[in-house]
Design a protein around this motif. Structure first.
Motif, PDB file in Angstrom:
ATOM      1  N   HIS A   1       6.615   6.230  -3.516  1.00  0.00           N
ATOM      2  CA  HIS A   1       6.111   5.125  -4.345  1.00  0.00           C
ATOM      3  C   HIS A   1       4.946   4.399  -3.674  1.00  0.00           C
ATOM      4  CE1 HIS A   1      10.161   5.983  -5.751  1.00  0.00           C
ATOM      5  NE2 HIS A   1       9.843   5.409  -6.888  1.00  0.00           N
TER       6      HIS A   1
ATOM      7  N   VAL B   1       5.820   0.535  -8.670  1.00  0.00           N
ATOM      8  CA  VAL B   1       7.163   0.795  -9.196  1.00  0.00           C
ATOM      9  C   VAL B   1       7.230   0.451 -10.682  1.00  0.00           C
ATOM     10  CG1 VAL B   1       9.570   0.028  -9.082  1.00  0.00           C
ATOM     11  CG2 VAL B   1       8.325   0.573  -6.985  1.00  0.00           C
TER      12      VAL B   1
ATOM     13  N   ARG C   1       5.640   3.209 -12.722  1.00  0.00           N
ATOM     14  CA  ARG C   1       6.481   4.409 -12.800  1.00  0.00           C
ATOM     15  C   ARG C   1       7.623   4.215 -13.800  1.00  0.00           C
ATOM     16  NH1 ARG C   1       7.186   8.365  -8.215  1.00  0.00           N
ATOM     17  NH2 ARG C   1       5.380   8.171  -6.861  1.00  0.00           N
TER      18      ARG C   1
END
Length: 419
Positions: A202, A268, A271
């Protein structure tokens, strides 16, 4: 079937998808460049003389609300540091999942401990607490929990088992940056947690890792010393206390890590939003997305979905070949089409010369790793499609990914063949 790209039809994905392998799928800015320039100009590329590594450790510890953070060279080094800290006796056992990277088992074997594999939950593919408890013996020292695909394992159940049996819990958060189990961050449940900053994670420093904990020296070893040659530098001189490797992070990695950490929530959130959108777009397609447990927040290292071979007219391998031809960046099964215990390093004891240590130690329990130890994991490895995921995916990419999956699955569905 003539419409499939594998048969000469047009690709569903018009151009190459953003990839973690290069700048198309990674988010870097002037901040990282400036930080690297600062380090280079200073001439201080080692933590021994530069400030960036210690700054990165403090920032990461603050992010997770823990007392200790030790920066290391990579995620495997982070896990090895944790196992060195545990200080198992040769032949002691550590329970882990067979659905994880080989970097999770290497530290166990390297410390002459025996990897004992618990099966996975068939829905989440995270380690199954029931199977953990079934595999506990008097030699068990720890449970190594990987939050696979970025989705939290069932930590309430796992921690209850650990407390009942007085076991250490090591969390492998390499794929789970800022994942939440209920209202608490993954990495703050167990005794020690480990992170990776490898290229695909990430946030990235190219390679790199971090070990975090609220404790130190419980097993007679300083956590930092476990990645620094057993060297208590704080007291001066050369006084190496125990066997330990050199896993230092460089100032260049730390400089990038500091800037990436500032953007981690952004990465994050992107995603998760794109994964949630793809799940919406796949409604009605005969696939089973691997989703986080209810009440948790998964962060999608991969976007994965399960296929039912009984509903397909071709093997899953053929489905993957067709998806690749359509432009999907993915593969079958994690860590591959066989679980971790069937890799030669474990199954065939390919370790220290021809000794087979630690598996052949007299004190070690003998496990037949060539057998079906974990049937749910074996099925998952054969039936799961894992797609590489990044924070740079846009709506147009998601639409095309969904179209590719729909196109291939509808073509190879047995119901389509009988229609």
């Amino acid at each position: 079937m003539q419409d499939l790209a594998i048969n000469g039809g047009p690709r569903a994905i018009e151009s190459t998808l953003p990839s973690f392998r290069d700048a198309s799928g990674r988010t870097f800015g002037q901040e990282e460049l400036d930080a690297l320039t600062e380090v280079i100009k200073s001439g201080r590329l080692s933590f021994l003389t530069g400030p960036k590594t210690s700054e990165f450790e403090r920032a990461f510890a603050e992010k997770y609300g823990v007392k200790h953070a030790v920066a290391v060279a990579n995620g495997t080094a982070a896990l090895h540091t944790a196992v060195i800290y545990l200080n198992p006796e040769p032949g002691d056992e550590i329970i882990l999942s067979p659905v994880t990277d080989v970097g999770t088992v290497i530290p166990v074997i390297a410390q002459l401990a025996i990897p004992v594999f618990a099966d996975v939950d068939p829905v989440t593919q995270n380690i199954d607490p029931v199977s953990i408890e079934r595999n506990i013996t008097p030699r068990t020292r720890a449970i190594l929990v990987t939050h696979v695909y970025g989705h939290p394992a069932d930590m309430d159940a796992i921690m209850a088992i650990a407390r009942k049996h007085n076991l250490v819990v090591i969390e492998d958060c390499a794929q789970a940056h800022l994942a939440y189990y209920k209202d608490k961050l993954c990495g703050t449940f167990g005794d020690i947690a480990c992170f990776s900053f490898q290229q695909s994670k990430h946030m990235t420093t190219g390679d790199g890792g971090m070990v975090i904990s609220n404790e130190d020296e419980r097993f007679g070893r300083g956590l930092r010393h476990c990645s620094d040659k057993g060297w208590p530098r704080e007291r001066g001189g050369r006084d190496h206390l125990f066997l330990a490797p050199n896993y230092h992070m460089t100032e260049l990695q730390a400089a990038v890590g500091l800037e990436q950490l500032k953007k981690l929530e952004q990465f994050v959130d992107a995603r998760v939003a794109s994964a949630d959108r793809l799940t919406e777009l796949l409604a009605g397609v005969d696939v089973q997305p691997v989703l986080p447990l209810e009440g948790t927040v998964g962060v999608y290292f991969f976007y994965s979905f399960r296929l039912d071979p009984s509903k397909l007219s071709v093997p899953v391998t053929q489905v993957m070949t067709a998806l690749t031809a359509e432009g999907i960046d993915g593969f079958i099964g994690y860590p591959g089409q066989i679980p971790l215990y069937k890799y030669p390093v474990v199954r065939d004891h390919k370790t220290f010369g021809s000794s087979g240590w630690p598996f052949t130690l007299e004190a070690a329990r003998k496990i037949d790793y060539s057998s079906v130890l974990c049937p749910e994991a074996e099925r998952a490895c054969q039936e799961t499609i894992c797609m590489w995921w990044t924070d740079r995916l846009e709506e147009r990419h998601l639409q095309q990914i969904a179209a590719a999956i729909h196109k291939v699955i509808s073509t190879y569905s047995k119901s389509a063949g009988s229609a």
